[in-house]
Design a protein around this motif. Structure first.
Motif, short mmCIF file in Angstrom:
data_model
loop_
_atom_site.label_atom_id
_atom_site.label_comp_id
_atom_site.label_asym_id
_atom_site.label_seq_id
_atom_site.Cartn_x
_atom_site.Cartn_y
_atom_site.Cartn_z
N ALA A 88 -60.38 -10.61 57.47
CA ALA A 88 -61.47 -9.86 58.10
C ALA A 88 -61.07 -8.40 58.31
CB ALA A 88 -61.84 -10.50 59.43
N ARG A 89 -59.83 -8.17 58.72
CA ARG A 89 -59.36 -6.80 58.92
C ARG A 89 -59.34 -6.05 57.59
NH1 ARG A 89 -54.07 -7.42 60.47
NH2 ARG A 89 -53.51 -7.13 58.30
N ASP A 90 -58.85 -6.67 56.54
CA ASP A 90 -58.82 -6.02 55.23
C ASP A 90 -60.22 -5.72 54.73
OD1 ASP A 90 -56.08 -6.08 55.21
OD2 ASP A 90 -55.93 -7.86 53.94
N GLU A 91 -61.15 -6.61 54.99
CA GLU A 91 -62.53 -6.40 54.56
C GLU A 91 -63.15 -5.22 55.30
OE1 GLU A 91 -65.98 -7.16 52.37
OE2 GLU A 91 -63.95 -7.89 52.13
N ARG A 92 -62.86 -5.09 56.59
CA ARG A 92 -63.38 -3.95 57.35
C ARG A 92 -62.82 -2.64 56.81
NH1 ARG A 92 -62.32 -7.14 61.88
NH2 ARG A 92 -60.49 -5.88 62.31
N VAL A 93 -61.54 -2.63 56.48
CA VAL A 93 -60.92 -1.43 55.92
C VAL A 93 -61.54 -1.10 54.57
CG1 VAL A 93 -58.78 -0.49 54.98
CG2 VAL A 93 -58.77 -1.67 57.17
N ARG A 94 -61.76 -2.11 53.74
CA ARG A 94 -62.32 -1.89 52.40
C ARG A 94 -63.75 -1.36 52.50
NH1 ARG A 94 -65.53 -4.12 48.79
NH2 ARG A 94 -66.01 -5.90 50.08
#
Length: 58
Positions: free
Chosen positions: A23-29
């Motif tokens: 979820a964190r990586d998706e928000r950054v992307r």
């Protein structure tokens, strides 16, 4: 029996941690807009072409 309960709890915690990381990586992307992504891709392509032309031919 206690070992199986601990193993199950560890598995659940690992799943939660993995979900949080995804979820964190998706928000950054998703934070990038289309122009930034396109510019980054063009830069990466230019670097790849430059490496290809400077690499010695075998």
């Amino acid at each position: 029996m206690r070992a199986w309960k601990l193993l199950g709890l560890a598995g659940i915690l690992a799943g939660v941690a993995t979900g949080a990381a995804v979820a964190r990586d998706e928000r950054v992307r998703r934070h990038y807009d289309a122009r930034e992504i396109r510019d980054r891709l063009h830069e990466r392509h230019a670097e790849a072409v430059a490496r290809e032309t400077t690499a010695p031919a075998e």
